[in-house]
Structure formats: structure tokens, C-alpha cells
Write an enzyme that holds these catalytic residues in place. Structure first.
Site, short mmCIF file in Angstrom:
data_model
loop_
_atom_site.label_atom_id
_atom_site.label_comp_id
_atom_site.label_asym_id
_atom_site.label_seq_id
_atom_site.Cartn_x
_atom_site.Cartn_y
_atom_site.Cartn_z
N SER A 98 -33.33 20.96 26.31
CA SER A 98 -33.19 20.53 24.92
C SER A 98 -32.11 21.32 24.17
CB SER A 98 -34.55 20.62 24.25
OG SER A 98 -34.55 20.01 22.99
N ASP A 109 -18.25 21.87 27.65
CA ASP A 109 -17.30 20.79 27.37
C ASP A 109 -15.99 21.31 26.80
OD1 ASP A 109 -19.04 18.89 28.29
OD2 ASP A 109 -19.23 17.81 26.40
N LYS A 123 -33.13 17.40 29.43
CA LYS A 123 -33.85 16.74 28.33
C LYS A 123 -32.83 16.32 27.29
CE LYS A 123 -37.49 17.19 24.94
NZ LYS A 123 -36.68 16.93 23.74
#
Length: 185
Positions: A98, A109, A123
Site C-alpha cells: 500500500s 519511477d 496492493k
């Protein structure tokens, strides 16, 4: 090398985080790198993940929330981070879920940090918690979240840059942390 262990994104996370970051900043050039350890961090508040990621990112999207109709809402860096230029490695494992995946995914990224350890839990959804009578509660999935590069990691988790398994024969050793420190030296 400073090691920051973040075990959850809860009510006190930001205050505790600010104290730890102030300690690092006060050490100045003594600190050559940071290991952010979110292993076994089950997550917590979305806003907390944006706040923590913002400490390491100068600008940009931290996470994208997409509702059932496909509408997207970006959550951007929300303050001027104090550690945007310090070398960084993030430790993750199957217990990282999460909000901890949101932070790790954004840092990965933007190529701001390398992920070390094992793939995360996966998740990629956001729940709305409802308190019910007699102490009961209900969590309703209201959206999915995507990394800044539009990756939805639900069910697959984040892929690590350096896969390192723990030494099950000797629990006193931490080869994942050792690898992270090695990468920062």
C-alpha cells in the site's frame, strides 16, 4: 549512511519523520546516503505516503488515483523536501504494501532510488474506512492507485532492482541492508 525504518504510515508518522530528517540534516555532509527501510510496512494513509515521498523528490506526481469510471487524480509532491539530493536506496519485501509501495514506486519511477530486497506485496487499491457500531469497521475499495509512470502493481508488487533474499539460517544477518549500504558507498 543513515538508516530510516518506517514501519507504518499512521497518525504520528509525519511528526516522527520530521524529527528523524532534522537529525540527518543537522549532521550535514557527514551523511553520505540514506537507506529507507519499508520492509514489512503494511501501509496506512495515502497523504502520509505523499508526504514521505516528497522528502526525496523535488517535484512531480507521487501517485495517481483512478476511480471506477477511469477518472484520474494526481497527488503531487506537497512540500520542499530536505533530502532531494542525497543518494538513496529503498528496502522492500513481501510485507511492503500500500502506502509503502506508493513511496517506493514513485522513487523507482523517477530513478531517484534503487529498490533492494524482494518484490513487494502488490496492493494497488485505496480503501475508505468506515467505523460501524460496537467497534466494528468496514473497508470499501474506492479506487486503484498507479505509480507516476502509470504502473498498476496490484497482485504483482514492485519489482526490485537488486533481488536479495534474507538469510533464514542466520536471522542476525541482514544481507538486504548490507547490499543497500554497499550500493551507497
Amino acid at each position: 549512511i543513515a538508516v530510516l525504518k518506517l514501519s507504518q504510515f499512521g497518525d504520528n508518522s509525519n511528526d516522527e519523520w520530521n524529527k528523524a530528517i532534522t537529525d540527518i540534516v543537522n549532521k550535514g555532509s557527514e551523511v553520505k546516503g540514506v537507506v529507507l527501510d519499508v520492509r514489512n510496512n503494511p501501509g496506512g494513509y495515502l497523504t502520509g505516503s505523499v508526504y514521505i515521498a516528497s522528502e526525496f523528490l523535488a517535484s512531480g506526481i507521487v501517485v495517481i488515483q483512478q476511480d471506477g469510471n477511469g477518472q484520474k487524480q494526481n497527488y503531487n509532491v506537497d512540500h520542499q523536501g530536505r533530502l532531494v539530493n542525497i543518494p538513496l536506496v529503498v528496502l522492500v519485501n513481501q510485507g511492503s504494501a500500500s502506502a509503502s509501495e506508493i513511496v517506493a514506486g514513485a522513487l523507482q519511477d523517477y530513478k531517484r532510488a534503487r529498490l533492494v530486497g524482494m518484490p513487494s506485496f502488490g496492493k494497488g487499491t485505496i480503501q475508505d474506512a468506515q467505523d460501524l457500531e460496537e467497534g466494528a469497521g468496514l473497508h470499501v475499495t474506492v479506487a486503484k492507485w498507479l505509480t507516476p509512470n502509470d504502473r498498476w502493481i496490484n497482485g504483482t508488487g514492485l519489482t526490485v532492482d537488486e533481488k536479495v533474499e534474507m538469510d533464514i539460517k542466520d536471522p542476525t544477518k541482514d544481507p538486504q541492508l548490507e547490499k543497500a549500504i554497499e550500493l551507497l558507498k
